[in-house]
Design an enzyme around this catalytic site. Sequence first.
Site, PDB file in Angstrom:
ATOM      1  CG  HIS A  16       0.510   6.321   0.031  1.00 48.08           C
ATOM      2  ND1 HIS A  16      -0.277   7.436   0.126  1.00 48.08           N
ATOM      3  CD2 HIS A  16      -0.058   5.383   0.817  1.00 48.08           C
ATOM      4  CE1 HIS A  16      -1.290   7.188   0.952  1.00 48.08           C
ATOM      5  NE2 HIS A  16      -1.181   5.934   1.380  1.00 48.08           N
ATOM      6  CD  GLU A  28      -4.869   6.180   2.194  1.00 45.78           C
ATOM      7  OE1 GLU A  28      -4.891   5.250   1.366  1.00 45.78           O
ATOM      8  OE2 GLU A  28      -3.885   6.416   2.908  1.00 45.78           O
ATOM      9  CB  SER A  74      -2.715  -0.557  -2.426  1.00 47.00           C
ATOM     10  OG  SER A  74      -3.502   0.102  -1.482  1.00 47.00           O
ATOM     11  CG  HIS A 134      -1.665   1.248   1.456  1.00 47.35           C
ATOM     12  ND1 HIS A 134      -2.900   1.487   0.899  1.00 47.35           N
ATOM     13  CD2 HIS A 134      -1.345   2.368   2.154  1.00 47.35           C
ATOM     14  CE1 HIS A 134      -3.301   2.697   1.243  1.00 47.35           C
ATOM     15  NE2 HIS A 134      -2.389   3.256   2.006  1.00 47.35           N
TER      16      HIS A 134
HETATM   17 FE   LIG Z   1      -2.467   5.089   2.862  1.00 46.04          FE
END
Ligand SMILES: [Fe+2]
Length: 222
Positions: free
Chosen positions: A102, A143, A162, A97
């Site tokens: 990111h 997110e 993700s 993730h």
């Molecule tokens: Fe995150």
Amino acid sequence: MVWRTLSARMKELLPGRAADEFMSGLAALRLDEERIPALADVSRRLHAATGWQIARTPGLLDAHDFFTHLARRVFPCTDYIRGPHELDYTPAPDCFHDIFGHTPMIMHPRFADFYQKIGQAALACKDPAVEEGLTRIYWFTVEFGLVKNPGGLRIYGNGIISSSGETLHSLSEKTAKRPFVPEKTAAQPYDIWHFQDVLWVVDSFNHLEKEFVRWAKEHGLL
Ligand SMILES: [Fe+2]
């Protein structure tokens, strides 16, 4: 093994779904597809592109520490990877993730600046109601954000990217898509345990940064 499986799966799923800005960040990072990339390499490429760096952290930081890192253009990255039974979604961030999800967006100059400002605004925040709004803005942009690209609606939110399940769900008819307006996004509760019902769309990353700065200034945070 988990990294390789997730990486292969997402590379198949993301073209035409993930934002152009994410795809070019991912390409520029040249992440290892076979194993977890060395954080020092990722950090070096990030630094060359936008002046951000990565700090390895053992687990979840408390909010103050987390935002202090962001305000200094340092991205805290976990060193744990999810188990094979959690391929589709893990509520606690892992290094797939963090790195795959990111870092590609932090290669984008406008997003990189916006992300630092989120950290700066959070550190200045004293009012719990405003803090809650900021957390929701974070959630629905960093997110779970969507962006209008020339080719159509695309994902830039790392929580979506993700997770293959969330990737398919987010662009489907099952989610309502609304134009990003910080006041409205800040009023929208979220649920970390289920797929999202409502997602917020930015016109561009200039738009995202401009709107966020306006909102933060109105609350005396920047
Ligand atoms: Fe995150």
